[in-house]
Design an enzyme around this catalytic site. Structure first.
Site, mmCIF file in Angstrom:
data_model
loop_
_atom_site.group_PDB
_atom_site.id
_atom_site.type_symbol
_atom_site.label_atom_id
_atom_site.label_comp_id
_atom_site.label_asym_id
_atom_site.label_seq_id
_atom_site.Cartn_x
_atom_site.Cartn_y
_atom_site.Cartn_z
ATOM 1 N N LYS A 87 -5.691 -2.864 -14.342
ATOM 2 C CA LYS A 87 -5.305 -3.055 -12.935
ATOM 3 C C LYS A 87 -6.423 -3.811 -12.224
ATOM 4 C CE LYS A 87 -2.737 0.090 -9.966
ATOM 5 N NZ LYS A 87 -2.676 1.472 -9.476
HETATM 6 O O1 G3P Z 1 -1.851 3.774 -7.355
HETATM 7 C C1 G3P Z 1 -1.512 2.918 -6.331
HETATM 8 C C2 G3P Z 1 -0.721 3.519 -5.225
HETATM 9 O O2 G3P Z 1 0.466 4.049 -5.708
HETATM 10 C C3 G3P Z 1 -1.496 4.429 -4.311
HETATM 11 O O3 G3P Z 1 -0.650 5.139 -3.464
HETATM 12 O O4 G3P Z 1 -0.302 7.006 -1.892
HETATM 13 O O5 G3P Z 1 -2.628 6.176 -2.289
HETATM 14 O O6 G3P Z 1 -0.993 4.817 -1.009
HETATM 15 P P1 G3P Z 1 -1.188 5.816 -2.094
#
Ligand code: G3P
Length: 222
Positions: A87
């Protein structure tokens, strides 16, 4: 649409796998750091364990911000298991790293995508996946799902094979909307995955069926 879990928690991943619906996993530095602190294991061991349990892509993120550092970290992460997807954030240095990793045959998930132009550039650089963060856009009064629809349309217009991972999912409605928009994948926290199949009418209906069957004193097996 494929379903990924956005977690580094092995128990949650094992549960998802046992339900037979899990196609992959995404992690990020925040999620991995949480598991390192919780379990006392190293990030490498955690990723190895996840890859043993899931038969599908497992995203692990670089933490350098220069192309050379990202490339070197990407090589290191990709060595952990053949299913590791590196990533990389879509900053200019990230685009350089995506291209170099791609040249080495390493799949990249371009992350922290908040605009269709970032997704287009990441795809052009050779990303196998792009991750628009719908929840974080909604958190700022934007429309995260509109971004997913725009990326779907752009990739369709030009036959771009990069897969779209709807990320930063907050609730089941995001998952349904991602599927309606034509997203290839939605990655979600375990709590959202559980909510996907919860419905009070299912529980009530099952209770009623079992009560009625009990009265008839019949057995299907044995
Ligand atoms: O892993 C990337 C993403 O899904 C993070 O989500 O909830 O931290 O905005 P969030």
């Amino acid at each position: 649409m494929k379903i990924f879990l956005d977690t580094a928690n092995l128990e949650e991943i094992e549960q998802g796998v046992s339900w037979g619906v899990l196609d992959g996993v995404t992690t990020n530095p925040t999620l991995l750091a949480k598991e390192v602190e919780r379990t006392g294991k190293g990030y490498r061991e955690i990723l190895e364990e996840i890859c043993k349990v899931v038969d599908g892509p497992v995203s692990a993120e670089v933490v350098s911000t220069d192309a050379e550092g990202m490339f070197r970290e990407g090589l290191e992460l990709a060595e952990i298991h053949e299913n590791i997807v590196v990533k990389v954030p879509v900053i200019p240095e990230g685009l350089k790293a995506i291209k170099r990793l791609r040249q080495q045959g390493i799949a990249v998930n371009a992350t922290l995508i908040f605009s269709p132009s970032q997704a287009l550039l990441a795809a052009k650089a050779g990303a196998a996946f792009v991750s628009p963060f719908v929840g974080r856009i909604d958190d700022r009064s934007g429309d995260g799902m509109e971004l997913v629809s725009q990326i779907v349309q752009i990739f369709d217009n030009y036959g771009i094979g990069t897969e779209i991972i709807t990320a930063s999912v907050r609730h089941p409605r995001h998952v349904v909307e991602a599927a309606l928009a034509g997203s290839d994948i939605a990655t979600m926290p375990f709590a959202v995955l559980k909510k996907l199949f919860e419905h009070p009418l299912t529980d009530l209906g099952l209770k009623q069926f079992l009560t009625d069957w009990e009265r008839a004193k019949q057995r299907i097996v044995g």
